[in-house]
Structure formats: structure tokens, C-alpha cells
Design a protein around this motif. Structure first.
Motif, PDB file in Angstrom:
ATOM      1  N   VAL A  16     -30.399  37.583  28.550  1.00 49.56           N
ATOM      2  CA  VAL A  16     -31.167  38.461  28.677  1.00 49.56           C
ATOM      3  C   VAL A  16     -30.272  39.669  29.364  1.00 49.56           C
ATOM      4  O   VAL A  16     -30.441  40.818  29.239  1.00 49.56           O
ATOM      5  N   LEU A  17     -29.370  39.298  30.455  1.00 46.24           N
ATOM      6  CA  LEU A  17     -28.754  40.159  31.119  1.00 46.24           C
ATOM      7  C   LEU A  17     -27.583  41.037  30.194  1.00 46.24           C
ATOM      8  O   LEU A  17     -27.605  42.270  30.185  1.00 46.24           O
ATOM      9  N   ASP A  18     -27.278  40.341  29.303  1.00 50.60           N
ATOM     10  CA  ASP A  18     -26.217  40.907  28.195  1.00 50.60           C
ATOM     11  C   ASP A  18     -27.011  41.800  27.273  1.00 50.60           C
ATOM     12  O   ASP A  18     -26.624  42.625  26.811  1.00 50.60           O
ATOM     13  N   GLY A  54     -22.235  36.369  36.949  1.00 52.50           N
ATOM     14  CA  GLY A  54     -20.799  35.746  36.980  1.00 52.50           C
ATOM     15  C   GLY A  54     -20.391  34.899  35.614  1.00 52.50           C
ATOM     16  O   GLY A  54     -19.312  34.269  35.561  1.00 52.50           O
ATOM     17  N   GLN A  55     -21.477  34.583  34.574  1.00 54.23           N
ATOM     18  CA  GLN A  55     -21.121  33.802  33.733  1.00 54.23           C
ATOM     19  C   GLN A  55     -20.568  34.581  32.319  1.00 54.23           C
ATOM     20  O   GLN A  55     -20.751  35.800  32.288  1.00 54.23           O
ATOM     21  N   THR A  56     -20.165  33.847  31.456  1.00 55.28           N
ATOM     22  CA  THR A  56     -19.651  34.296  30.338  1.00 55.28           C
ATOM     23  C   THR A  56     -20.149  33.632  29.076  1.00 55.28           C
ATOM     24  O   THR A  56     -20.686  32.569  29.278  1.00 55.28           O
ATOM     25  N   ARG A  57     -20.292  34.175  27.736  1.00 49.96           N
ATOM     26  CA  ARG A  57     -20.358  33.324  26.533  1.00 49.96           C
ATOM     27  C   ARG A  57     -19.876  32.177  26.552  1.00 49.96           C
ATOM     28  O   ARG A  57     -19.977  31.121  26.253  1.00 49.96           O
ATOM     29  N   GLU A  58     -18.469  32.097  26.887  1.00 50.47           N
ATOM     30  CA  GLU A  58     -17.431  31.206  26.762  1.00 50.47           C
ATOM     31  C   GLU A  58     -17.779  29.983  27.791  1.00 50.47           C
ATOM     32  O   GLU A  58     -17.729  28.925  27.422  1.00 50.47           O
ATOM     33  N   PHE A  63     -19.760  24.718  28.717  1.00 49.79           N
ATOM     34  CA  PHE A  63     -20.898  23.747  29.422  1.00 49.79           C
ATOM     35  C   PHE A  63     -21.836  22.981  28.481  1.00 49.79           C
ATOM     36  O   PHE A  63     -22.034  21.952  28.676  1.00 49.79           O
ATOM     37  N   VAL A  64     -22.230  23.836  27.461  1.00 50.05           N
ATOM     38  CA  VAL A  64     -23.141  23.226  26.691  1.00 50.05           C
ATOM     39  C   VAL A  64     -22.436  21.565  25.791  1.00 50.05           C
ATOM     40  O   VAL A  64     -22.897  20.667  25.794  1.00 50.05           O
ATOM     41  N   ALA A  65     -21.367  22.362  25.584  1.00 50.56           N
ATOM     42  CA  ALA A  65     -20.135  21.454  24.814  1.00 50.56           C
ATOM     43  C   ALA A  65     -20.219  19.825  25.641  1.00 50.56           C
ATOM     44  O   ALA A  65     -20.020  18.895  25.337  1.00 50.56           O
ATOM     45  N   LYS A  66     -19.736  20.217  26.859  1.00 52.77           N
ATOM     46  CA  LYS A  66     -19.401  19.215  27.931  1.00 52.77           C
ATOM     47  C   LYS A  66     -20.658  18.474  28.581  1.00 52.77           C
ATOM     48  O   LYS A  66     -20.314  17.386  28.927  1.00 52.77           O
ATOM     49  N   CYS A  67     -21.800  19.060  28.286  1.00 49.56           N
ATOM     50  CA  CYS A  67     -22.961  18.068  28.831  1.00 49.56           C
ATOM     51  C   CYS A  67     -23.672  17.368  27.898  1.00 49.56           C
ATOM     52  O   CYS A  67     -24.606  16.610  28.024  1.00 49.56           O
ATOM     53  N   LYS A  68     -22.981  17.145  26.739  1.00 50.79           N
ATOM     54  CA  LYS A  68     -23.631  16.692  25.657  1.00 50.79           C
ATOM     55  C   LYS A  68     -23.815  14.987  25.663  1.00 50.79           C
ATOM     56  O   LYS A  68     -24.840  14.558  25.412  1.00 50.79           O
ATOM     57  N   PRO A  69     -22.666  14.379  26.201  1.00 58.09           N
ATOM     58  CA  PRO A  69     -22.867  13.001  26.791  1.00 58.09           C
ATOM     59  C   PRO A  69     -24.027  12.588  27.796  1.00 58.09           C
ATOM     60  O   PRO A  69     -24.452  11.707  27.763  1.00 58.09           O
ATOM     61  N   TYR A  70     -24.702  13.752  28.358  1.00 60.13           N
ATOM     62  CA  TYR A  70     -25.767  13.309  29.434  1.00 60.13           C
ATOM     63  C   TYR A  70     -27.098  13.399  28.615  1.00 60.13           C
ATOM     64  O   TYR A  70     -28.319  13.047  29.190  1.00 60.13           O
ATOM     65  N   LYS A  71     -27.003  13.695  27.550  1.00 55.85           N
ATOM     66  CA  LYS A  71     -28.344  14.048  26.659  1.00 55.85           C
ATOM     67  C   LYS A  71     -29.349  14.581  27.117  1.00 55.85           C
ATOM     68  O   LYS A  71     -30.579  14.068  27.304  1.00 55.85           O
ATOM     69  N   LEU A  72     -29.065  15.864  27.609  1.00 55.43           N
ATOM     70  CA  LEU A  72     -30.051  16.784  28.200  1.00 55.43           C
ATOM     71  C   LEU A  72     -30.868  17.619  27.067  1.00 55.43           C
ATOM     72  O   LEU A  72     -30.338  17.862  26.075  1.00 55.43           O
ATOM     73  N   VAL A 114     -20.279  22.888  38.831  1.00 52.27           N
ATOM     74  CA  VAL A 114     -19.543  23.613  39.699  1.00 52.27           C
ATOM     75  C   VAL A 114     -18.499  24.192  38.919  1.00 52.27           C
ATOM     76  O   VAL A 114     -17.594  25.157  39.537  1.00 52.27           O
ATOM     77  N   GLN A 115     -17.806  23.332  38.303  1.00 57.14           N
ATOM     78  CA  GLN A 115     -16.336  23.677  37.578  1.00 57.14           C
ATOM     79  C   GLN A 115     -16.540  24.557  36.685  1.00 57.14           C
ATOM     80  O   GLN A 115     -15.792  25.511  36.487  1.00 57.14           O
ATOM     81  N   VAL A 116     -17.390  24.495  35.816  1.00 60.13           N
ATOM     82  CA  VAL A 116     -17.703  25.507  34.716  1.00 60.13           C
ATOM     83  C   VAL A 116     -18.367  26.735  35.177  1.00 60.13           C
ATOM     84  O   VAL A 116     -17.873  27.975  34.696  1.00 60.13           O
ATOM     85  N   PHE A 117     -19.137  26.830  36.085  1.00 56.69           N
ATOM     86  CA  PHE A 117     -19.619  28.147  36.614  1.00 56.69           C
ATOM     87  C   PHE A 117     -19.464  27.941  38.138  1.00 56.69           C
ATOM     88  O   PHE A 117     -20.271  27.766  39.089  1.00 56.69           O
ATOM     89  N   PRO A 118     -18.172  28.339  38.497  1.00 54.96           N
ATOM     90  CA  PRO A 118     -17.978  28.614  39.920  1.00 54.96           C
ATOM     91  C   PRO A 118     -18.745  29.568  40.675  1.00 54.96           C
ATOM     92  O   PRO A 118     -19.281  30.532  39.983  1.00 54.96           O
ATOM     93  N   PRO A 119     -19.003  29.310  41.974  1.00 57.66           N
ATOM     94  CA  PRO A 119     -19.942  30.354  42.539  1.00 57.66           C
ATOM     95  C   PRO A 119     -19.271  31.746  42.658  1.00 57.66           C
ATOM     96  O   PRO A 119     -18.022  31.895  42.802  1.00 57.66           O
ATOM     97  N   SER A 120     -20.048  32.691  42.535  1.00 51.99           N
ATOM     98  CA  SER A 120     -19.428  34.131  42.720  1.00 51.99           C
ATOM     99  C   SER A 120     -18.969  34.413  44.089  1.00 51.99           C
ATOM    100  O   SER A 120     -19.491  33.745  44.955  1.00 51.99           O
ATOM    101  N   SER A 121     -18.180  35.412  44.170  1.00 52.56           N
ATOM    102  CA  SER A 121     -17.836  35.815  45.656  1.00 52.56           C
ATOM    103  C   SER A 121     -18.962  36.177  46.428  1.00 52.56           C
ATOM    104  O   SER A 121     -19.135  35.995  47.490  1.00 52.56           O
ATOM    105  N   GLU A 122     -20.154  36.838  45.829  1.00 53.80           N
ATOM    106  CA  GLU A 122     -21.163  37.092  46.573  1.00 53.80           C
ATOM    107  C   GLU A 122     -22.029  36.081  47.126  1.00 53.80           C
ATOM    108  O   GLU A 122     -22.626  36.010  48.111  1.00 53.80           O
ATOM    109  N   GLN A 123     -22.061  34.915  46.274  1.00 51.81           N
ATOM    110  CA  GLN A 123     -22.907  33.653  46.581  1.00 51.81           C
ATOM    111  C   GLN A 123     -22.054  32.979  47.756  1.00 51.81           C
ATOM    112  O   GLN A 123     -22.733  32.499  48.536  1.00 51.81           O
TER     113      GLN A 123
END
Length: 129
Positions: A16-18, A54-58, A63-72, A114-123
């Protein structure tokens, strides 16, 4: 605005922001030149100061690819991306039947977030206060 595909699925806050950025919301400090409604500027302002800024498409794709094993589910993934939980307490209300579905993997999932989406400097500056 023209609807290209009805009910294509939920959007993340980043998407939405993009979209607002693509319509010129970020480049119009006067808020009169961009084809963005006043209510949309309010949404843009909120999202520009949220985890989505602070997020990017990449990072989202990773994240979506790496969380497949969790079956979310798609909605659980979207909520995690939008909220960016950094502890098991924050992730608990986002996943239905968390303990029975993930068991000991909860901490692994939190670390992935936390690894894929590190907190922004503001956070980080807000948490130091």
C-alpha cells in the motif's frame, strides 16, 4: 483507479505504501499536486512511520520463501510482515494454535523475522527511551 483483478488477496502495508509512493505522495510536500486524496495522505503518513517504511520487495519475497516450512496461511504471513514481531509474545496472537502448530519452532520464526526485517533506526531509538 481501475480494478485490474478483483479479490486478488490482501495487501501488505508495504504494498500500500509503495502504491502511494508511485502516485507521488512522497514527492508532494504541499499535498495538492499529487493525485492522492487527503484521506490517502493520512494513510501514507501512518505507513511511512510504520514497519513498512523499512521493508523492500526483496525482503518480503525472501521472508515468504524462508517461512514455507512453518506452513503459515497467507493472512498469517501478511500479519507478520505488517507487524514485524520481535518476540514470541508478539507473534502469539498472529498465528492460530501457535503451540500445537509450531511448538519449539516459534523462536526460530521470531529470529527469522528479526533477521529478514531488522528494526529501523527509528524503532531502535524509540525502544531506547
Amino acid at each position: 483507479m481501475k480494478i485490474l483483478k478483483e479479490n486478488a488477496g490482501p495487501l501488505t502495508n508495504f504494498e500500500v505504501l509503495d502504491f502511494f509512493r508511485s502516485r507521488g505522495a512522497a514527492k508532494d510536500p504541499t499535498r495538492v499536486l499529487a493525485p492522492v486524496a487527503p484521506s490517502e495522505f493520512k494513510v501514507y503518513d501512518y505507513l511511512a512511520h510504520s514497519a513498512a517504511s523499512g521493508q523492500t520487495r526483496e525482503s518480503i519475497t525472501e521472508f515468504v520463501a524462508k517461512c514455507k516450512p512453518y506452513k503459515l496461511t497467507k493472512s498469517e504471513i501478511a500479519n507478520i510482515i505488517n507487524i514485524r514481531p520481535s518476540s514470541s509474545v508478539e507473534i502469539d496472537p498472529l498465528i492460530e494454535n501457535l503451540d500445537s502448530r509450531l511448538g519449539e519452532s516459534v523462536e526460530e520464526l521470531v529470529e527469522l523475522v528479526v533477521q529478514v526485517f531488522p528494526p529501523s533506526s527509528e524503532q531502535t531509538s524509540k525502544s531506547d527511551e
